[in-house]
Design a protein around this motif. Structure first.
Motif, PDB file in Angstrom:
ATOM      1  N   ALA A  11       0.831  -0.991  -0.034  1.00 53.46           N
ATOM      2  CA  ALA A  11       0.028  -0.023   0.085  1.00 53.46           C
ATOM      3  C   ALA A  11       0.865   1.178  -0.066  1.00 53.46           C
ATOM      4  CB  ALA A  11      -0.730  -0.074   1.036  1.00 53.46           C
ATOM      5  N   GLY A  12       1.969   1.180   0.767  1.00 51.07           N
ATOM      6  CA  GLY A  12       2.893   2.286   0.667  1.00 51.07           C
ATOM      7  C   GLY A  12       3.533   2.485  -0.504  1.00 51.07           C
ATOM      8  N   LEU A  13       3.968   1.455  -1.339  1.00 44.42           N
ATOM      9  CA  LEU A  13       4.332   1.741  -2.713  1.00 44.42           C
ATOM     10  C   LEU A  13       3.331   2.355  -3.685  1.00 44.42           C
ATOM     11  CD1 LEU A  13       6.093  -2.070  -3.085  1.00 44.42           C
ATOM     12  CD2 LEU A  13       7.012   0.130  -2.891  1.00 44.42           C
ATOM     13  N   VAL A  14       2.090   1.990  -3.598  1.00 42.49           N
ATOM     14  CA  VAL A  14       1.142   2.418  -4.397  1.00 42.49           C
ATOM     15  C   VAL A  14       1.070   3.820  -4.023  1.00 42.49           C
ATOM     16  CG1 VAL A  14      -1.659   2.501  -4.992  1.00 42.49           C
ATOM     17  CG2 VAL A  14      -0.299   0.346  -4.582  1.00 42.49           C
ATOM     18  N   ALA A  15       0.864   4.275  -2.740  1.00 44.12           N
ATOM     19  CA  ALA A  15       0.962   5.579  -2.342  1.00 44.12           C
ATOM     20  C   ALA A  15       1.974   6.485  -3.052  1.00 44.12           C
ATOM     21  CB  ALA A  15       0.968   5.824  -0.749  1.00 44.12           C
ATOM     22  N   ARG A  16       3.349   5.913  -3.005  1.00 42.48           N
ATOM     23  CA  ARG A  16       4.561   6.677  -3.447  1.00 42.48           C
ATOM     24  C   ARG A  16       4.549   6.821  -4.943  1.00 42.48           C
ATOM     25  NH1 ARG A  16       9.295   3.148  -1.574  1.00 42.48           N
ATOM     26  NH2 ARG A  16      10.305   3.923  -3.606  1.00 42.48           N
ATOM     27  N   ASN A  71      -6.566   2.133   0.866  1.00 47.02           N
ATOM     28  CA  ASN A  71      -6.382   0.991   1.448  1.00 47.02           C
ATOM     29  C   ASN A  71      -7.266   0.715   2.382  1.00 47.02           C
ATOM     30  OD1 ASN A  71      -5.818   3.067   3.541  1.00 47.02           O
ATOM     31  ND2 ASN A  71      -3.808   2.265   4.155  1.00 47.02           N
ATOM     32  N   GLN A  72      -8.344   1.696   2.737  1.00 45.27           N
ATOM     33  CA  GLN A  72      -9.506   1.495   3.410  1.00 45.27           C
ATOM     34  C   GLN A  72     -10.515   0.352   2.857  1.00 45.27           C
ATOM     35  OE1 GLN A  72     -10.973   5.554   4.146  1.00 45.27           O
ATOM     36  NE2 GLN A  72      -9.615   5.730   5.954  1.00 45.27           N
ATOM     37  N   ARG A  73     -10.581   0.306   1.445  1.00 45.85           N
ATOM     38  CA  ARG A  73     -11.455  -0.401   0.849  1.00 45.85           C
ATOM     39  C   ARG A  73     -10.830  -1.730   0.461  1.00 45.85           C
ATOM     40  NH1 ARG A  73     -13.265   3.604  -3.898  1.00 45.85           N
ATOM     41  NH2 ARG A  73     -12.260   2.130  -5.038  1.00 45.85           N
ATOM     42  N   GLY A  74      -9.562  -2.249   0.610  1.00 48.42           N
ATOM     43  CA  GLY A  74      -8.931  -3.163   0.686  1.00 48.42           C
ATOM     44  C   GLY A  74      -7.600  -3.358   0.339  1.00 48.42           C
ATOM     45  N   SER A  77      -2.790  -5.605  -3.163  1.00 44.19           N
ATOM     46  CA  SER A  77      -2.674  -6.779  -3.907  1.00 44.19           C
ATOM     47  C   SER A  77      -4.354  -7.172  -4.440  1.00 44.19           C
ATOM     48  CB  SER A  77      -2.344  -7.902  -3.143  1.00 44.19           C
ATOM     49  OG  SER A  77      -3.123  -8.255  -2.044  1.00 44.19           O
ATOM     50  N   THR A  78      -5.017  -6.934  -3.567  1.00 44.27           N
ATOM     51  CA  THR A  78      -6.628  -7.158  -3.999  1.00 44.27           C
ATOM     52  C   THR A  78      -6.913  -6.263  -5.222  1.00 44.27           C
ATOM     53  OG1 THR A  78      -7.267  -7.981  -1.818  1.00 44.27           O
ATOM     54  CG2 THR A  78      -8.920  -7.310  -3.469  1.00 44.27           C
ATOM     55  N   TRP A  79      -6.585  -4.866  -5.131  1.00 45.61           N
ATOM     56  CA  TRP A  79      -6.657  -4.014  -6.004  1.00 45.61           C
ATOM     57  C   TRP A  79      -6.068  -4.282  -7.368  1.00 45.61           C
ATOM     58  CZ3 TRP A  79      -3.390   0.402  -7.695  1.00 45.61           C
ATOM     59  CH2 TRP A  79      -3.869   1.238  -8.459  1.00 45.61           C
ATOM     60  N   ILE A  80      -4.976  -4.685  -7.243  1.00 44.96           N
ATOM     61  CA  ILE A  80      -3.839  -5.236  -8.318  1.00 44.96           C
ATOM     62  C   ILE A  80      -4.682  -6.243  -9.277  1.00 44.96           C
ATOM     63  CG2 ILE A  80      -1.775  -6.073  -9.134  1.00 44.96           C
ATOM     64  CD1 ILE A  80      -0.408  -4.258  -6.992  1.00 44.96           C
ATOM     65  N   PHE A  81      -4.691  -7.263  -8.230  1.00 46.85           N
ATOM     66  CA  PHE A  81      -5.616  -8.494  -8.932  1.00 46.85           C
ATOM     67  C   PHE A  81      -6.863  -8.211  -9.529  1.00 46.85           C
ATOM     68  CE2 PHE A  81      -2.390 -10.523  -6.521  1.00 46.85           C
ATOM     69  CZ  PHE A  81      -1.773 -11.446  -7.498  1.00 46.85           C
ATOM     70  N   THR A  82      -7.719  -7.120  -8.847  1.00 54.30           N
ATOM     71  CA  THR A  82      -8.924  -7.113  -9.558  1.00 54.30           C
ATOM     72  C   THR A  82      -8.898  -6.049 -10.590  1.00 54.30           C
ATOM     73  OG1 THR A  82      -9.867  -6.661  -7.549  1.00 54.30           O
ATOM     74  CG2 THR A  82     -10.953  -5.574  -9.132  1.00 54.30           C
ATOM     75  N   ILE A  83      -7.677  -5.464 -10.951  1.00 57.88           N
ATOM     76  CA  ILE A  83      -7.526  -4.664 -12.236  1.00 57.88           C
ATOM     77  C   ILE A  83      -7.155  -5.817 -13.373  1.00 57.88           C
ATOM     78  CG2 ILE A  83      -5.646  -3.184 -13.319  1.00 57.88           C
ATOM     79  CD1 ILE A  83      -5.619  -1.326 -10.811  1.00 57.88           C
TER      80      ILE A  83
END
Length: 186
Positions: A11-16, A71-74, A77-83
């Motif tokens: 999640a920190g990587l996505v934020a960066r 990150n409050q919605r998941g 990894s879940t976000w990436i796999f959903t994409i």
């Protein structure tokens, strides 16, 4: 030592990526999830080349839409796999070669049950109703609350004002009486 120190915090990587378009953060995410996304694509029936293309498209989407991740919605990894999954679905839709039909010309079968099915259902209802009428009143009451009103046993006990064990024993006794009368309906 790991090549990317932040892989413990996706999640920190996505934020960066979202804040500064940090290429090293994207590279770390790709190193962490790229092989897993490719494996998922292969399991979903993609060829090796298509799987690699979809992995690249997935991380390109992560790059573009990182600011939309919460990150409050998941988990990240879940976000990436959903994409990735959505990209595979879109790809399958694009390759579909089924011709489209004019909806005005399509006829659908009726959802209404056949007459014979309705008669059978009515006969079953009548048999169950007669069988229930043969039960003592206190057993009828718990059966109706449990199966017709779909109440949990604890709520039945509270509603009727009896202990939970009594509810369960009345239901068990009712089953024992109903089973011989309705055994052929299963």
């Amino acid at each position: 030592m790991r090549p990317f120190p932040d892989v413990d915090d996706p999640a920190g990587l996505v934020a960066r990526i979202a804040t500064g378009k940090d290429r090293s953060a994207l590279a770390a995410l790709f190193g962490l999830y790229g092989p897993r996304v490719k494996s998922m694509m292969l399991k979903l029936g993609a060829s090796d080349a298509l799987a690699e293309d979809l992995v690249q498209e997935t991380f390109l989407t992560v790059w573009r839409k990182a600011a939309l991740y919460s990150n409050q919605r998941g988990a990240a990894s879940t976000w990436i796999f959903t994409i990735a999954r959505n990209l595979r679905i879109d790809q399958l839709r694009r390759q579909s070669n089924k011709p489209y039909e004019d909806l005005e010309k399509v006829t659908l079968a009726s959802d209404a049950p056949l007459g014979s099915v309705m008669i059978e259902q009515q006969q079953v209802i009548e048999r169950v109703t007669k069988a229930l009428a043969l039960l003592p009143q206190e057993q009828q009451q718990v059966v109706q609350l449990s199966f017709i009103q779909d109440m949990p046993h604890a709520q039945i006990a509270e509603t009727v004002g009896i202990p939970l064990g009594t509810v369960k024993s009345r239901l068990r006794l009712a089953y024992e009486r109903l089973r011989p009368m309705l055994d052929d309906l299963q």
